[in-house]
Write a protein that holds these residues in place. Structure first.
Motif, PDB file in Angstrom:
ATOM      1  N   GLN A 182      45.146  77.607  -1.558  1.00 52.01           N
ATOM      2  CA  GLN A 182      45.710  76.470  -2.304  1.00 52.01           C
ATOM      3  C   GLN A 182      44.818  76.080  -3.487  1.00 52.01           C
ATOM      4  OE1 GLN A 182      48.721  75.399  -1.476  1.00 52.01           O
ATOM      5  NE2 GLN A 182      48.736  76.853   0.231  1.00 52.01           N
ATOM      6  N   TYR A 183      43.935  76.980  -3.869  1.00 50.35           N
ATOM      7  CA  TYR A 183      42.999  76.820  -4.993  1.00 50.35           C
ATOM      8  C   TYR A 183      41.973  75.711  -4.740  1.00 50.35           C
ATOM      9  CZ  TYR A 183      47.335  78.777  -6.681  1.00 50.35           C
ATOM     10  OH  TYR A 183      48.483  79.474  -6.767  1.00 50.35           O
ATOM     11  N   ASN A 199      46.402  68.663 -11.888  1.00 54.41           N
ATOM     12  CA  ASN A 199      47.854  68.440 -11.805  1.00 54.41           C
ATOM     13  C   ASN A 199      48.552  68.625 -13.148  1.00 54.41           C
ATOM     14  OD1 ASN A 199      47.188  66.112 -13.173  1.00 54.41           O
ATOM     15  ND2 ASN A 199      47.646  64.726 -11.479  1.00 54.41           N
ATOM     16  N   SER A 256      49.544  74.771 -14.370  1.00 58.35           N
ATOM     17  CA  SER A 256      50.485  75.512 -13.525  1.00 58.35           C
ATOM     18  C   SER A 256      49.717  76.157 -12.374  1.00 58.35           C
ATOM     19  CB  SER A 256      51.178  76.587 -14.350  1.00 58.35           C
ATOM     20  OG  SER A 256      50.254  77.639 -14.588  1.00 58.35           O
ATOM     21  N   GLY A 257      50.466  76.674 -11.380  1.00 57.26           N
ATOM     22  CA  GLY A 257      49.820  77.309 -10.231  1.00 57.26           C
ATOM     23  C   GLY A 257      48.906  78.450 -10.648  1.00 57.26           C
ATOM     24  N   GLN A 286      45.801  77.060 -12.278  1.00 51.08           N
ATOM     25  CA  GLN A 286      44.885  76.511 -11.275  1.00 51.08           C
ATOM     26  C   GLN A 286      44.130  77.637 -10.577  1.00 51.08           C
ATOM     27  OE1 GLN A 286      46.339  73.464  -8.566  1.00 51.08           O
ATOM     28  NE2 GLN A 286      48.017  73.018  -9.964  1.00 51.08           N
ATOM     29  N   ASN A 287      44.885  78.720 -10.292  1.00 52.05           N
ATOM     30  CA  ASN A 287      44.284  79.865  -9.621  1.00 52.05           C
ATOM     31  C   ASN A 287      43.147  80.435 -10.462  1.00 52.05           C
ATOM     32  OD1 ASN A 287      43.772  82.036  -8.055  1.00 52.05           O
ATOM     33  ND2 ASN A 287      45.921  82.613  -7.787  1.00 52.05           N
ATOM     34  N   SER A 325      51.000  82.302  -3.820  1.00 52.62           N
ATOM     35  CA  SER A 325      52.002  81.400  -4.389  1.00 52.62           C
ATOM     36  C   SER A 325      52.205  81.676  -5.882  1.00 52.62           C
ATOM     37  CB  SER A 325      51.584  79.947  -4.141  1.00 52.62           C
ATOM     38  OG  SER A 325      50.211  79.786  -4.388  1.00 52.62           O
ATOM     39  N   LEU A 326      51.967  82.930  -6.284  1.00 49.34           N
ATOM     40  CA  LEU A 326      52.135  83.258  -7.702  1.00 49.34           C
ATOM     41  C   LEU A 326      53.331  84.181  -7.889  1.00 49.34           C
ATOM     42  CD1 LEU A 326      48.449  84.023  -8.764  1.00 49.34           C
ATOM     43  CD2 LEU A 326      49.690  81.847  -8.885  1.00 49.34           C
ATOM     44  N   THR A 362      52.157  86.732 -12.890  1.00 49.71           N
ATOM     45  CA  THR A 362      50.879  86.021 -12.806  1.00 49.71           C
ATOM     46  C   THR A 362      49.967  86.698 -11.801  1.00 49.71           C
ATOM     47  OG1 THR A 362      52.344  84.123 -12.971  1.00 49.71           O
ATOM     48  CG2 THR A 362      49.999  83.661 -12.831  1.00 49.71           C
TER      49      THR A 362
END
Ligand SMILES: Nc1ncnc2c1ncn2[C@@H]1O[C@H](COP(=O)(O)OP(=O)(O)O)[C@@H](O)[C@H]1O
Ligand SMILES: [Mg+2]
Lengths: 379, 227
Positions: B93-94, B142, B145-146, B149-150, B173-174, B178
């Protein structure tokens, strides 16, 4: 970036929580300082009114005789021709000022002859006398050696004015001033300083009476009666008597209220911080995984709470100290003076820092001690 | 010469009657410079093994040597220092710190070093540029983007220049595009000398790695049989 930067960023970006904790610190310290400011102002008021009212304890020689009245001056219990107070009495009083004695006014009183009449000479220390009797107004100046101040009636009867002379016991004394009419016994006597009175009345080793101004007249009377068995120590009943008890009571209430507030404050901070620490378990897990030691985690939480409590209690102190002078008259219909209370400021800020650290230390340490996997469970 | 030597590692989780033997006699050697994939069904013990390798979670039995250091003979605090020096984590979840900007998150491992603020910033900015996020350094997590964040999480894991990266389902979750970018990044890092162990579900990811090991019911299956 340092731990302090991290702590500051958290405070800055979690505004709601920061505001709530800050508000708690401000409120608790402001109320405590405010209560203290009120108590100090009440005490100052009381002191002022007590001193303005004059003597409230009188020490006279113990005498079997009835009160003497001479030339219109009634001195309760004073039989100046028969008994006097030993010189040591004043020393004993001075050494035992703990019971609230503010001012001591010893006097040497005696009768002398002036133009075939008897005249009462009262030797006083004007500095302490005027503190208790601010209504004494002298046209002229206070008497030095070989000088007198005449009471209003004496002056009128003998056509005295500042600058004229009086022949007393074969020596000439110049009139330094005339006391404005008081309507009391002062009008019928002449005043000198104490050494002059001792010469005039040939009294070298005793006091005729000592008037005291005390914050707690009842206590003073009890204590001095014990210490001075040969003297008569009496309280002069006063309207303001008993007010010190109310001020003392207010102080006790204020202290009690402050303690309760401090407890509530600790509770609020502890609960908030504990909940916060628990919410931040994943974050702590990340810090730990990155290689932060326990002391780093604890340091982060301590920095946050210390920054909050420091700024909160300083702001609270300022608010609490300026509120009474600014708004006091709205509630109490009297004006309040501003006091700085450096001791109280240090105490409030110090206690706030200490208590906040104590409140945060336990949950923070527990959180830091969590096994990293426990903390990372939700990762 | 193996960088990581795992010998007879067992892990029992839970307490009382409800204990589960999650890892059963794991033996594993990883050489410096490998890019290793750890695959296996959900619940097979991948995350548990990774946390044990990473010095986060003491095994019930067995030893973990990294660079010939017996990781679990160290005290908790010395182990924290060890992680700081040796290991970068990328969590699924990073787990970026929500109140810190991208740049600040990347700087995090440096916050407990004596490196001056100016150098910390320069270094973090360089690493952010390397993961392609130089222009987003002031954003809060926040606002990213996912995938972004990664990449911040990866930047955070490498800023301290550790020899090892442990990543738990970093592509989980990519989207595939990505995910590919991330694997390219890992490959570059690996070619520059980093040893990487990556837990993954995705068969496509296995094309990128130098070796794949498979875990099933707490045991390593060798040779890998990923069907
Ligand atoms: N605290 C725990 N108590 C008991 N069982 C646990 C605990 N944590 C994880 N497990 C179990 O351990 C097994 C392995 O978990 P995990 O390593 O997370 O698997 P994976 O990452 O391969 O999906 C799972 O069956 C899980 O249910
Ligand atoms: Mg997992």
């Amino acid at each position: 970036m340092t731990l302090t930067t991290i702590a500051l960023q958290n405070l800055r970006r979690r505004k709601g929580r920061t505001a709530f904790l800050l508000f708690t610190f401000v409120l608790v310290s402001a109320i405590i300082v405010c209560l203290q400011a009120l108590a100090v102002n009440l005490q100052a008021d009381l002191q002022k009114s007590l001193t303005q009212y004059g003597a409230n304890v009188i020490i006279t020689p113990r005498s079997e005789h009835l009160a003497l009245s001479y030339g219109g001056l009634a001195v309760p219990g004073l039989s100046y021709e028969i008994k006097t107070l030993d010189n040591s009495v004043l020393d004993i009083v001075t050494r035992n000022s703990g019971s609230g004695i503010q001012t001591r006014a010893p006097k040497v009183i005696g009768k002398i002859n002036f133009q075939d009449k008897s005249l009462l000479v009262v030797g006083v220390d004007f500095a302490s006398e005027l503190k208790m009797k601010p209504w004494w107004k002298i046209n002229g100046k206070q008497p030095q050696a070989r000088e007198i101040v005449a009471g209003a009636t004496v002056a009128k009867q003998n056509s005295l004015a500042a600058g004229s002379t009086m022949n007393l016991n074969g020596l000439s004394y110049s009139v330094a001033g005339i006391m404005q009419e008081t309507g009391g016994s002062e009008d019928n006597v002449i005043f000198t300083d104490i050494p002059t009175a001792r010469v005039l009345t040939e009294n070298t080793d005793s006091w005729s009476m000592i008037e005291l101004n005390s914050l707690r007249p009842d206590q003073t009377v009890l204590r001095l009666s014990e210490l001075l068995p040969a003297a008569k120590v009496e309280a002069v009943s006063q309207l303001v008597q008993g007010t010190q008890e109310s001020v003392d009571r207010f102080r006790n209430y204020a202290l009690f209220a402050s303690l309760i507030l401090v407890l509530i404050g600790i509770l609020i901070v502890a609960v908030t911080v504990t909940a916060n620490v628990n919410n931040r378990a994943p974050e702590i897990g990340v810090f730990r995984a990155i290689g932060f030691r326990k002391e780093h985690i604890l340091g982060l939480f301590l920095r946050e709470i210390l920054l909050l409590s420091l700024s909160g209690s300083i702001a609270g102190y300022v608010l609490g100290a300026i509120a009474p002078p600014l708004f006091g008259h709205l509630i109490f219909a009297k004006s309040f003076t501003f006091h700085l209370f450096p001791g109280l400021a240090l105490l409030t800020i110090g206690a706030s820092l200490l208590l906040a650290s104590v409140a945060v230390a336990f949950p923070a340490w527990r959180a830091a001690s969590l096994d990293s996997t426990e903390a990372l469970r939700c990762i | 010469m193996s960088l990581i030597k795992v010998a007879n590692v067992n892990k029992v989780l839970g307490n009382g009657d409800a204990t589960v033997e999650v890892l059963k006699g794991i033996n594993l050697n990883v050489a410096a410079g490998e890019f290793l994939a750890l695959v296996g069904p959900s619940g097979s013990g991948k995350s548990t093994l990774l946390s044990i390798l990473g010095g986060l979670n003491p095994p019930s039995k067995g030893t973990v040597l990294i660079d010939d250091i017996d990781v679990y003979s160290l005290s908790q605090e010395r182990r924290a220092d060890f992680r700081h020096e040796y290991i970068g984590f990328v969590f699924q979840q990073y787990h970026l710190i929500p109140y810190l900007t991208a740049l600040e998150n990347v700087m995090l491992p440096l916050a407990i070093t004596a490196l001056p603020a100016k150098h910390q910033k320069e270094k973090a900015h360089d690493v952010l540029k390397k993961v392609g996020l130089g222009d987003k350094r002031s954003r809060l997590p926040n606002q990213l983007s996912g995938g972004e964040q990664n990449r911040v999480a990866i930047a955070r894991s490498i800023i301290n220049e550790p020899p090892l990266i442990f990543a738990d389902e970093p592509t989980g979750s990519l989207d595939s595009k990505t995910a590919t970018e991330l694997l390219e990044l890992f490959q570059t890092l690996n070619r520059n000398g980093l040893t990487i162990i990556m837990v993954t579900h995705n068969k496509d990811n296995l094309d990128w790695v130098s070796r794949t090991i498979c875990i099933r019911d707490g045991r390593l299956i060798d040779p890998p049989q990923v069907a």
